[in-house]
Scaffold this motif. Structure first.
Motif, PDB file in Angstrom:
ATOM      1  N   PRO A 131       0.782  -1.245   0.000  1.00 36.76           N
ATOM      2  CA  PRO A 131       0.000   0.000   0.000  1.00 36.76           C
ATOM      3  C   PRO A 131       0.815   1.297   0.000  1.00 36.76           C
ATOM      4  O   PRO A 131       0.253   2.349  -0.267  1.00 36.76           O
ATOM      5  CB  PRO A 131      -0.825  -0.113   1.294  1.00 36.76           C
ATOM      6  CG  PRO A 131      -0.102  -1.082   2.151  1.00 36.76           C
ATOM      7  CD  PRO A 131       0.655  -1.997   1.251  1.00 36.76           C
ATOM      8  N   VAL A 132       2.116   1.228   0.288  1.00 36.69           N
ATOM      9  CA  VAL A 132       2.878   2.473   0.450  1.00 36.69           C
ATOM     10  C   VAL A 132       3.307   3.064  -0.903  1.00 36.69           C
ATOM     11  O   VAL A 132       3.250   4.281  -1.096  1.00 36.69           O
ATOM     12  CB  VAL A 132       4.113   2.248   1.353  1.00 36.69           C
ATOM     13  CG1 VAL A 132       4.878   3.551   1.555  1.00 36.69           C
ATOM     14  CG2 VAL A 132       3.693   1.660   2.694  1.00 36.69           C
ATOM     15  N   TYR A 133       3.721   2.198  -1.821  1.00 40.92           N
ATOM     16  CA  TYR A 133       4.247   2.699  -3.102  1.00 40.92           C
ATOM     17  C   TYR A 133       3.507   2.109  -4.312  1.00 40.92           C
ATOM     18  O   TYR A 133       2.755   2.806  -4.987  1.00 40.92           O
ATOM     19  CB  TYR A 133       5.734   2.360  -3.240  1.00 40.92           C
ATOM     20  CG  TYR A 133       6.646   3.052  -2.256  1.00 40.92           C
ATOM     21  CD1 TYR A 133       7.011   4.388  -2.434  1.00 40.92           C
ATOM     22  CD2 TYR A 133       7.158   2.378  -1.152  1.00 40.92           C
ATOM     23  CE1 TYR A 133       7.859   5.019  -1.540  1.00 40.92           C
ATOM     24  CE2 TYR A 133       8.008   3.009  -0.244  1.00 40.92           C
ATOM     25  CZ  TYR A 133       8.344   4.325  -0.449  1.00 40.92           C
ATOM     26  OH  TYR A 133       9.191   4.956   0.426  1.00 40.92           O
ATOM     27  N   THR A 134       3.770   0.832  -4.579  1.00 37.66           N
ATOM     28  CA  THR A 134       3.281   0.270  -5.844  1.00 37.66           C
ATOM     29  C   THR A 134       1.754   0.167  -5.884  1.00 37.66           C
ATOM     30  O   THR A 134       1.152   0.260  -6.954  1.00 37.66           O
ATOM     31  CB  THR A 134       3.901  -1.120  -6.088  1.00 37.66           C
ATOM     32  OG1 THR A 134       3.666  -1.936  -4.923  1.00 37.66           O
ATOM     33  CG2 THR A 134       5.389  -1.011  -6.325  1.00 37.66           C
ATOM     34  N   GLY A 135       1.126  -0.001  -4.711  1.00 32.24           N
ATOM     35  CA  GLY A 135      -0.342  -0.022  -4.663  1.00 32.24           C
ATOM     36  C   GLY A 135      -0.907   1.309  -5.125  1.00 32.24           C
ATOM     37  O   GLY A 135      -1.855   1.364  -5.919  1.00 32.24           O
ATOM     38  N   LYS A 136      -0.307   2.404  -4.663  1.00 30.86           N
ATOM     39  CA  LYS A 136      -0.791   3.732  -5.060  1.00 30.86           C
ATOM     40  C   LYS A 136      -0.518   3.999  -6.543  1.00 30.86           C
ATOM     41  O   LYS A 136      -1.314   4.643  -7.227  1.00 30.86           O
ATOM     42  CB  LYS A 136      -0.160   4.815  -4.171  1.00 30.86           C
ATOM     43  CG  LYS A 136      -0.749   4.805  -2.756  1.00 30.86           C
ATOM     44  CD  LYS A 136      -0.129   5.842  -1.827  1.00 30.86           C
ATOM     45  CE  LYS A 136      -0.784   5.725  -0.436  1.00 30.86           C
ATOM     46  NZ  LYS A 136      -0.138   6.604   0.557  1.00 30.86           N
ATOM     47  N   MET A 137       0.624   3.494  -7.031  1.00 34.57           N
ATOM     48  CA  MET A 137       0.918   3.648  -8.467  1.00 34.57           C
ATOM     49  C   MET A 137      -0.190   3.000  -9.311  1.00 34.57           C
ATOM     50  O   MET A 137      -0.734   3.613 -10.229  1.00 34.57           O
ATOM     51  CB  MET A 137       2.267   2.986  -8.800  1.00 34.57           C
ATOM     52  CG  MET A 137       2.457   2.748 -10.298  1.00 34.57           C
ATOM     53  SD  MET A 137       3.925   1.773 -10.706  1.00 34.57           S
ATOM     54  CE  MET A 137       3.421   0.124 -10.182  1.00 34.57           C
ATOM     55  N   MET A 138      -0.504   1.744  -9.002  1.00 33.21           N
ATOM     56  CA  MET A 138      -1.456   0.999  -9.831  1.00 33.21           C
ATOM     57  C   MET A 138      -2.881   1.531  -9.630  1.00 33.21           C
ATOM     58  O   MET A 138      -3.656   1.620 -10.581  1.00 33.21           O
ATOM     59  CB  MET A 138      -1.359  -0.487  -9.478  1.00 33.21           C
ATOM     60  CG  MET A 138      -1.800  -1.423 -10.560  1.00 33.21           C
ATOM     61  SD  MET A 138      -0.904  -1.191 -12.135  1.00 33.21           S
ATOM     62  CE  MET A 138       0.497  -2.279 -11.922  1.00 33.21           C
ATOM     63  N   TRP A 139      -3.198   1.910  -8.389  1.00 32.71           N
ATOM     64  CA  TRP A 139      -4.519   2.480  -8.077  1.00 32.71           C
ATOM     65  C   TRP A 139      -4.738   3.758  -8.901  1.00 32.71           C
ATOM     66  O   TRP A 139      -5.796   3.965  -9.492  1.00 32.71           O
ATOM     67  CB  TRP A 139      -4.548   2.781  -6.577  1.00 32.71           C
ATOM     68  CG  TRP A 139      -5.834   3.304  -6.019  1.00 32.71           C
ATOM     69  CD1 TRP A 139      -7.100   2.840  -6.281  1.00 32.71           C
ATOM     70  CD2 TRP A 139      -5.977   4.371  -5.067  1.00 32.71           C
ATOM     71  NE1 TRP A 139      -8.010   3.560  -5.529  1.00 32.71           N
ATOM     72  CE2 TRP A 139      -7.354   4.499  -4.783  1.00 32.71           C
ATOM     73  CE3 TRP A 139      -5.069   5.225  -4.422  1.00 32.71           C
ATOM     74  CZ2 TRP A 139      -7.847   5.455  -3.890  1.00 32.71           C
ATOM     75  CZ3 TRP A 139      -5.559   6.161  -3.524  1.00 32.71           C
ATOM     76  CH2 TRP A 139      -6.931   6.274  -3.270  1.00 32.71           C
ATOM     77  N   SER A 140      -3.710   4.577  -8.972  1.00 33.09           N
ATOM     78  CA  SER A 140      -3.842   5.829  -9.726  1.00 33.09           C
ATOM     79  C   SER A 140      -3.955   5.541 -11.223  1.00 33.09           C
ATOM     80  O   SER A 140      -4.681   6.222 -11.933  1.00 33.09           O
ATOM     81  CB  SER A 140      -2.669   6.770  -9.437  1.00 33.09           C
ATOM     82  OG  SER A 140      -1.465   6.237  -9.937  1.00 33.09           O
ATOM     83  N   LEU A 141      -3.260   4.511 -11.704  1.00 26.63           N
ATOM     84  CA  LEU A 141      -3.385   4.182 -13.138  1.00 26.63           C
ATOM     85  C   LEU A 141      -4.836   3.823 -13.471  1.00 26.63           C
ATOM     86  O   LEU A 141      -5.419   4.365 -14.413  1.00 26.63           O
ATOM     87  CB  LEU A 141      -2.462   3.014 -13.518  1.00 26.63           C
ATOM     88  CG  LEU A 141      -2.638   2.534 -14.970  1.00 26.63           C
ATOM     89  CD1 LEU A 141      -2.152   3.590 -15.962  1.00 26.63           C
ATOM     90  CD2 LEU A 141      -1.930   1.210 -15.225  1.00 26.63           C
ATOM     91  N   TYR A 142      -5.400   2.928 -12.684  1.00 20.42           N
ATOM     92  CA  TYR A 142      -6.778   2.502 -12.955  1.00 20.42           C
ATOM     93  C   TYR A 142      -7.749   3.671 -12.787  1.00 20.42           C
ATOM     94  O   TYR A 142      -8.683   3.822 -13.576  1.00 20.42           O
ATOM     95  CB  TYR A 142      -7.161   1.319 -12.045  1.00 20.42           C
ATOM     96  CG  TYR A 142      -6.710  -0.022 -12.597  1.00 20.42           C
ATOM     97  CD1 TYR A 142      -5.362  -0.292 -12.794  1.00 20.42           C
ATOM     98  CD2 TYR A 142      -7.639  -1.003 -12.939  1.00 20.42           C
ATOM     99  CE1 TYR A 142      -4.946  -1.514 -13.306  1.00 20.42           C
ATOM    100  CE2 TYR A 142      -7.230  -2.229 -13.444  1.00 20.42           C
ATOM    101  CZ  TYR A 142      -5.879  -2.480 -13.622  1.00 20.42           C
ATOM    102  OH  TYR A 142      -5.471  -3.688 -14.137  1.00 20.42           O
ATOM    103  N   GLY A 143      -7.518   4.493 -11.772  1.00 13.37           N
ATOM    104  CA  GLY A 143      -8.383   5.650 -11.562  1.00 13.37           C
ATOM    105  C   GLY A 143      -8.298   6.616 -12.727  1.00 13.37           C
ATOM    106  O   GLY A 143      -9.315   7.156 -13.189  1.00 13.37           O
ATOM    107  N   ARG A 144      -7.105   6.802 -13.245  1.00 15.93           N
ATOM    108  CA  ARG A 144      -6.921   7.758 -14.335  1.00 15.93           C
ATOM    109  C   ARG A 144      -7.436   7.185 -15.658  1.00 15.93           C
ATOM    110  O   ARG A 144      -7.872   7.934 -16.529  1.00 15.93           O
ATOM    111  CB  ARG A 144      -5.445   8.166 -14.423  1.00 15.93           C
ATOM    112  CG  ARG A 144      -5.012   8.900 -13.144  1.00 15.93           C
ATOM    113  CD  ARG A 144      -3.547   9.264 -13.152  1.00 15.93           C
ATOM    114  NE  ARG A 144      -3.291  10.319 -14.113  1.00 15.93           N
ATOM    115  CZ  ARG A 144      -2.323  10.275 -15.010  1.00 15.93           C
ATOM    116  NH1 ARG A 144      -1.507   9.250 -15.052  1.00 15.93           N
ATOM    117  NH2 ARG A 144      -2.168  11.267 -15.850  1.00 15.93           N
ATOM    118  N   ILE A 145      -7.381   5.874 -15.803  1.00 16.01           N
ATOM    119  CA  ILE A 145      -8.015   5.260 -16.983  1.00 16.01           C
ATOM    120  C   ILE A 145      -9.517   5.533 -16.929  1.00 16.01           C
ATOM    121  O   ILE A 145     -10.125   5.978 -17.914  1.00 16.01           O
ATOM    122  CB  ILE A 145      -7.729   3.733 -17.034  1.00 16.01           C
ATOM    123  CG1 ILE A 145      -6.252   3.486 -17.356  1.00 16.01           C
ATOM    124  CG2 ILE A 145      -8.636   3.052 -18.078  1.00 16.01           C
ATOM    125  CD1 ILE A 145      -5.816   2.028 -17.274  1.00 16.01           C
ATOM    126  N   ALA A 146     -10.110   5.316 -15.758  1.00 17.74           N
ATOM    127  CA  ALA A 146     -11.554   5.546 -15.594  1.00 17.74           C
ATOM    128  C   ALA A 146     -11.912   7.010 -15.863  1.00 17.74           C
ATOM    129  O   ALA A 146     -12.974   7.312 -16.410  1.00 17.74           O
ATOM    130  CB  ALA A 146     -11.998   5.134 -14.192  1.00 17.74           C
TER     131      ALA A 146
END
Ligand SMILES: *Cc1c(COP(=O)(O)O)cnc(C)c1O
Length: 303
Positions: A265-280
């Motif tokens: 949750p500290v780094y790579t989780g936020k990276m991937m979460w933001s990718l999916y959010g920005r795709i949406a």
């Protein structure tokens, strides 16, 4: 220095198949730097290698750095130091509580001496006065800033760019995404790529006040040459460094279950979460090819 053989080009590039990506025609590959070494995780080795070499050139056999109680950087330094036959000291923010958490326990097992620094003193860690006080107490040591954030570290991270392999036709928009805290890895990538690639770095902490300026400052110190377009993506820190929220946790659980790729949750989780959010949100053009840099950060298992 004893040889540590870790090369970014040996990191697997793993294709991710997921309904949301397919629906938007986005091709995602993950560069699994997390698989290079069990303790010298992800990007940390690339930041540390030139620093270790410089210490060796200067004849310094002790390396000191600073970090929080869950610092991937201190753990990587401990592991790299042991392999290189160098002494390491970790100045830890706050108390060093025993039993140690898995990160500090592993660092100590690699021979690192853990020294607590009060939170008040730690706040000054980036100042000249703090550095001087450390240098006075350990005159022979090579002092490394928090997170390995140095120009040497930037140069070391350029190697990550050389490991990128694109699979779609060149006319597809190309993006590299990563999580950023100090901007060191970001600056390394930007300086080793050209304008055909856009590097988007998700900031894992609150407040961007100094980061862009720091990245620009490093870039200005490097020889002129092509640069990737770059952007610091804000608004996905979930409350600040190491903070989380139910949406982030749910995203990570779902992504890991669907793809088998571990995220924290500290780094790579936020990276991937933001990718999916920005795709949406429509911020990532359809038909883009995205390479996500898996910078590691998976805490060592205690068992
Ligand atoms: C340290 C770390 C980062 C941040 O790297 P910077 O170069 O400081 O921006 C990203 N991901 C993981 C897993 C890390 O441990």
């Amino acid at each position: 220095m004893r040889q540590i053989k870790l090369s970014a080009t040996s990191a697997p590039l793993q294709a991710v198949h997921d309904a949301v990506l397919d629906a938007h025609g986005i091709r995602l590959n993950v560069l699994r730097l997390d698989l290079l070494h069990p303790f010298i995780s992800g990007n940390k080795w690339f930041k540390l290698r030139p620093v270790l070499e410089r210490a060796q050139t200067l004849g310094q056999r002790t390396l000191i750095s600073v970090g929080g109680a869950w610092s991937n950087h201190l753990l990587a330094l401990a592991a790299a130091g042991q392999q290189a036959g160098l002494t390491t000291i970790g100045l830890v923010r706050g108390e060093v509580l025993r039993p140690l958490n898995p990160v500090l326990a592993a660092a100590e097992a690699f021979g690192m001496t853990l020294v607590p620094v009060s939170r008040t003193d730690y706040r000054e860690h980036h100042t000249q006065a703090f550095r001087q006080a450390v240098q006075e107490r350990w005159p022979q040591a090579h002092v490394i800033p928090e997170g390995g954030a140095t120009l040497d570290g930037v140069l070391g991270c350029q190697e990550i760019a050389h490991a990128l392999r694109w699979t779609a036709p060149a006319k597809s928009p190309r993006r590299v995404i990563l999580a950023t805290a100090t901007g060191t890895t970001l600056a390394g990538l930007v300086s080793a790529l050209d304008e055909s690639v856009r590097v988007e770095a998700t900031l894992v902490l609150k407040g961007e006040d100094r980061l862009s300026a720091q990245v620009q400052h490093w870039l200005a110190q490097l020889p002129p040459g092509p640069r990737a377009e770059w952007q610091i993506v804000q608004g996905w820190h979930a409350g600040g460094y190491a903070r989380r929220c139910p949406e982030l946790d749910a995203f990570i659980t779902g992504f890991v279950a669907r793809t088998g790729i571990p995220l924290e949750p500290v780094y790579t989780g936020k990276m991937m979460w933001s990718l999916y959010g920005r795709i949406a949100n429509g911020e990532i053009p359809p038909d883009s090819e995205v390479i996500a840099i898996h910078t590691g950060g998976i805490a060592p298992r205690t068992t």
